[in-house]
Structures are given as structure tokens and as C-alpha cells.
Scaffold this motif. Structure first.
Motif, short mmCIF file in Angstrom:
data_model
loop_
_atom_site.label_atom_id
_atom_site.label_comp_id
_atom_site.label_asym_id
_atom_site.label_seq_id
_atom_site.Cartn_x
_atom_site.Cartn_y
_atom_site.Cartn_z
N GLN A 26 0.97 -1.25 0.10
CA GLN A 26 -0.15 0.08 0.05
C GLN A 26 0.96 1.25 0.05
O GLN A 26 0.57 2.44 0.06
N ALA A 27 2.04 1.29 -0.02
CA ALA A 27 3.17 2.28 -0.32
C ALA A 27 3.00 3.31 1.02
O ALA A 27 3.09 4.36 0.61
N ARG A 28 2.70 2.62 2.31
CA ARG A 28 2.68 3.34 3.27
C ARG A 28 4.07 4.36 3.52
O ARG A 28 5.09 3.61 3.30
N GLN A 29 3.96 5.45 4.26
CA GLN A 29 5.23 6.44 4.25
C GLN A 29 5.46 6.60 5.84
O GLN A 29 4.89 7.89 6.26
N PRO A 30 6.20 5.80 6.55
CA PRO A 30 6.47 6.30 7.88
C PRO A 30 7.23 7.38 7.76
O PRO A 30 8.07 7.84 6.53
N ASP A 31 7.39 8.52 8.49
CA ASP A 31 8.17 9.74 8.43
C ASP A 31 9.41 9.45 8.35
O ASP A 31 10.29 10.13 7.77
N PHE A 32 9.99 8.76 9.07
CA PHE A 32 11.43 8.32 9.14
C PHE A 32 11.95 7.09 9.46
O PHE A 32 11.18 6.31 9.98
N PHE A 33 13.04 6.54 8.80
CA PHE A 33 13.42 5.27 9.19
C PHE A 33 15.00 5.59 9.58
O PHE A 33 15.57 6.51 9.13
N ILE A 34 15.37 4.97 10.85
CA ILE A 34 16.38 5.17 11.38
C ILE A 34 17.33 3.92 11.46
O ILE A 34 16.77 2.81 11.96
#
Length: 54
Positions: A26-34
Motif C-alpha cells: 500500500q506504499a505507506r510512508q513512515p516519516d523516518f527510518f533510522i
């Protein structure tokens, strides 16, 4: 973006930070990946808040 600058300032130099990367079917987009080589991967969602009187 204030949060991105703070993350880069506070995290160790071996951490990588990405923002708005599509994930999953669903191409969700968390704000950041660390990513930390020592601690692993964290997906971070930031909620907007306002300080009283701001």
C-alpha cells in the motif's frame, strides 16, 4: 524539517536516516527510518503538536 535536523544532530555518525520512503503493497510512508548498525532499524512516525501560546 526540524525533526530531521535534530535526528542527524543527536544520533551517532554511524546511523543512517531516511524520510518518506514508501513501504509495502500500500506504499505507506513512515516519516523516518533510522538504521543503527548496533541497534537495528526503527520506523518513526512524528505527530504534529503545538506548544501552548505558539
Amino acid at each position: 524539517m526540524l525533526v530531521l535536523h535534530q535526528l542527524k544532530r543527536l544520533l551517532s555518525d554511524d546511523c543512517l536516516v531516511w524520510h518518506d520512503i514508501p513501504v509495502g503493497t500500500q506504499a505507506r510512508q513512515p516519516d523516518f527510518f533510522i538504521f543503527s548498525p548496533r541497534q537495528g532499524l526503527l520506523a518513526l512516525e512524528v505527530k504534529e503538536t503545538r506548544r501552548p501560546g505558539a
